[in-house]
Design a protein around this motif. Structure first.
Motif, PDB file in Angstrom:
ATOM      1  N   LEU A  86     -26.321  19.440 -46.827  1.00 38.90           N
ATOM      2  CA  LEU A  86     -26.021  18.054 -47.676  1.00 38.90           C
ATOM      3  C   LEU A  86     -24.965  17.449 -47.142  1.00 38.90           C
ATOM      4  N   ARG A  87     -25.072  15.961 -46.883  1.00 42.64           N
ATOM      5  CA  ARG A  87     -24.011  15.363 -46.184  1.00 42.64           C
ATOM      6  C   ARG A  87     -23.448  14.108 -47.335  1.00 42.64           C
ATOM      7  N   SER A  88     -22.271  13.830 -47.064  1.00 38.98           N
ATOM      8  CA  SER A  88     -21.746  12.567 -47.688  1.00 38.98           C
ATOM      9  C   SER A  88     -20.661  12.216 -46.633  1.00 38.98           C
ATOM     10  N   ARG A  89     -19.839  11.125 -47.139  1.00 40.85           N
ATOM     11  CA  ARG A  89     -18.845  10.667 -46.229  1.00 40.85           C
ATOM     12  C   ARG A  89     -17.702  11.302 -46.270  1.00 40.85           C
ATOM     13  N   ARG A  90     -17.607  12.462 -47.304  1.00 44.28           N
ATOM     14  CA  ARG A  90     -16.495  13.350 -47.301  1.00 44.28           C
ATOM     15  C   ARG A  90     -16.985  14.440 -46.416  1.00 44.28           C
ATOM     16  N   GLY A  91     -17.959  14.737 -45.900  1.00 46.13           N
ATOM     17  CA  GLY A  91     -18.039  15.894 -44.993  1.00 46.13           C
ATOM     18  C   GLY A  91     -19.596  16.429 -45.110  1.00 46.13           C
ATOM     19  N   THR A  92     -19.738  17.550 -44.531  1.00 46.91           N
ATOM     20  CA  THR A  92     -21.124  18.259 -44.558  1.00 46.91           C
ATOM     21  C   THR A  92     -21.095  19.866 -45.150  1.00 46.91           C
ATOM     22  N   ARG A  93     -21.937  20.114 -45.906  1.00 45.62           N
ATOM     23  CA  ARG A  93     -22.001  21.506 -46.391  1.00 45.62           C
ATOM     24  C   ARG A  93     -23.340  21.893 -46.427  1.00 45.62           C
ATOM     25  N   THR A  94     -23.494  23.347 -46.311  1.00 43.73           N
ATOM     26  CA  THR A  94     -24.706  24.186 -46.238  1.00 43.73           C
ATOM     27  C   THR A  94     -24.796  25.083 -47.166  1.00 43.73           C
ATOM     28  N   ILE A  95     -25.869  25.161 -48.236  1.00 37.71           N
ATOM     29  CA  ILE A  95     -25.760  26.142 -49.241  1.00 37.71           C
ATOM     30  C   ILE A  95     -27.233  27.051 -49.172  1.00 37.71           C
ATOM     31  N   PRO A  96     -27.123  28.136 -49.450  1.00 37.50           N
ATOM     32  CA  PRO A  96     -28.520  28.747 -49.729  1.00 37.50           C
ATOM     33  C   PRO A  96     -29.266  28.041 -50.501  1.00 37.50           C
ATOM     34  N   LEU A  97     -30.503  28.143 -50.470  1.00 34.69           N
ATOM     35  CA  LEU A  97     -31.469  27.383 -51.430  1.00 34.69           C
ATOM     36  C   LEU A  97     -31.252  28.294 -52.748  1.00 34.69           C
ATOM     37  N   ALA A  98     -31.241  29.465 -52.802  1.00 36.18           N
ATOM     38  CA  ALA A  98     -31.076  30.006 -53.938  1.00 36.18           C
ATOM     39  C   ALA A  98     -30.132  29.560 -55.057  1.00 36.18           C
ATOM     40  N   GLU A  99     -28.948  28.792 -54.333  1.00 38.90           N
ATOM     41  CA  GLU A  99     -27.886  28.172 -55.020  1.00 38.90           C
ATOM     42  C   GLU A  99     -28.085  26.801 -55.272  1.00 38.90           C
ATOM     43  N   PHE A 100     -29.106  26.207 -54.903  1.00 42.99           N
ATOM     44  CA  PHE A 100     -29.284  24.638 -54.710  1.00 42.99           C
ATOM     45  C   PHE A 100     -29.932  24.389 -56.258  1.00 42.99           C
ATOM     46  N   PHE A 101     -30.948  25.187 -56.818  1.00 44.42           N
ATOM     47  CA  PHE A 101     -31.663  24.851 -58.030  1.00 44.42           C
ATOM     48  C   PHE A 101     -30.631  25.172 -59.388  1.00 44.42           C
ATOM     49  N   ARG A 102     -30.475  24.118 -60.224  1.00 43.30           N
ATOM     50  CA  ARG A 102     -29.287  24.525 -61.330  1.00 43.30           C
ATOM     51  C   ARG A 102     -30.116  24.471 -62.499  1.00 43.30           C
ATOM     52  N   ASP A 103     -30.999  23.782 -62.969  1.00 44.22           N
ATOM     53  CA  ASP A 103     -31.729  23.892 -64.104  1.00 44.22           C
ATOM     54  C   ASP A 103     -33.194  22.714 -63.950  1.00 44.22           C
ATOM     55  N   TYR A 104     -33.803  22.687 -65.035  1.00 43.40           N
ATOM     56  CA  TYR A 104     -35.085  21.673 -65.113  1.00 43.40           C
ATOM     57  C   TYR A 104     -34.451  20.476 -64.513  1.00 43.40           C
ATOM     58  N   PHE A 105     -35.058  20.043 -63.357  1.00 44.23           N
ATOM     59  CA  PHE A 105     -35.021  18.786 -62.712  1.00 44.23           C
ATOM     60  C   PHE A 105     -33.482  18.485 -62.153  1.00 44.23           C
ATOM     61  N   GLU A 106     -32.664  19.651 -62.310  1.00 40.32           N
ATOM     62  CA  GLU A 106     -31.322  19.453 -61.624  1.00 40.32           C
ATOM     63  C   GLU A 106     -31.161  20.510 -60.343  1.00 40.32           C
TER      64      GLU A 106
END
Length: 289
Positions: free
Chosen positions: A135-155
């Motif tokens: 994931l990138r933004s103007r604040r920087g770059t971060r990498t997360i495991p896909l297992a932590e990417f999904f939060r809830d329905y459509f989130e």
């Protein structure tokens, strides 16, 4: 309310627009899901940030440690890529099972993950492959495991100023094999149950298994790894009885919903059936050394 279409000329420009509008704007990739939501007035963004012209977000790169896949890479590219088919064929297989030809031609890996729709085909396979999301933004770059990417329905974990830029898949151990299976009303529908199994040999003896990774979709608010079932299979002698017990454990981990296509009880039962089939299919493809 009028919705502006913004066509950034570079990734940096896209991130600037993302920061400028925040949650009032939405990125649009292939548009296969987003346009449906717009048409049905489920969302009303102030602006759409069109990522179509950003070459930085396309393509597949293989390296010593694995494969990096640009977020704008289409399903068709995944299923037709010699690199993907030769190195991580389970991902090409899952892409082949995504909906219709038109959607496979236009839909993207990044859009599919960000939409996070119940029963999507790529997430279970990518979870079983230990994929990560950049994931990138103007604040920087971060990498997360896909297992932590999904939060809830459509989130998902994507912040209002971020873009998903690529998905990375670590290199599989030699001799590993994977299978993705789905049950759906028709081949073009989302999965009622989707199961991905990746079997990793222990590298020490014929028939020895180091681990079995199980990604499940369509049977809980978000795609997930069946951790308890995996623990039962880790380092075990994988007999029919062990597979059956692990499949039952995976079914118990599910949190299936009841809808017009299937009851929660039916979905849970099918988790057990499809986990057994997926593990057996992966074992049948193993290259023992």
């Amino acid at each position: 309310m009028e919705c502006r279409l913004i066509r950034p000329e570079s990734l940096e420009n896209a991130l600037e627009e993302r920061e400028r509008f925040g949650s009032e704007a939405m990125p649009i990739a292939g548009g296969q899901s987003l346009l449906v939501m717009l048409r049905n007035k489920l969302i009303s963004p102030t602006a759409l940030i069109d990522l179509e012209g950003l070459a930085e977000l396309r393509g597949i790169k293989s390296g010593r440690d694995g494969m990096a896949i640009g977020a704008m890479t289409t399903f068709y590219t995944l299923l037709s890529s010699p690199e993907v088919k030769g190195t991580i064929p389970i991902l090409a297989q899952a892409a082949t099972l995504v909906s219709s030809t038109a959607i496979r031609n236009l839909g993207t890996i990044g859009g599919n993950l960000c939409h996070n729709e119940l029963g999507a085909d790529l997430p279970p396979a990518l979870l079983a492959l230990n994929a990560e999301v950049e994931l990138r933004s103007r604040r920087g770059t971060r990498t997360i495991p896909l297992a932590e990417f999904f939060r809830d329905y459509f989130e998902t974990a994507v912040e209002p100023d971020e873009l998903v830029c690529q998905v990375t898949v670590p290199k599989l151990a030699r001799g590993s094999a994977g299978v993705y299976l789905k049950q759906a009303v028709t081949p073009e529908h989302l999965a009622i149950v989707g199961v991905a199994a990746v079997v990793v040999p222990d590298g020490m003896s014929d028939g020895g298994v180091s681990e079995v990774r199980l990604g499940l979709g369509g049977v809980a608010p978000v795609p997930f790894r069946a951790a308890k079932a995996e623990a039962m299979l880790r380092g075990a002698v994988v007999t029919d009885d062990v597979i059956r017990e692990a499949a039952e454990a995976a079914a118990a981990e599910a949190e299936p919903v009841t809808d017009a296509h299937a009851s929660g009880q039916y979905r849970r039962k099918m988790v057990s059936v499809f986990v057994r089939r997926a593990i057996a299919g992966a074992l049948g493809q193993m290259e023992w050394h």
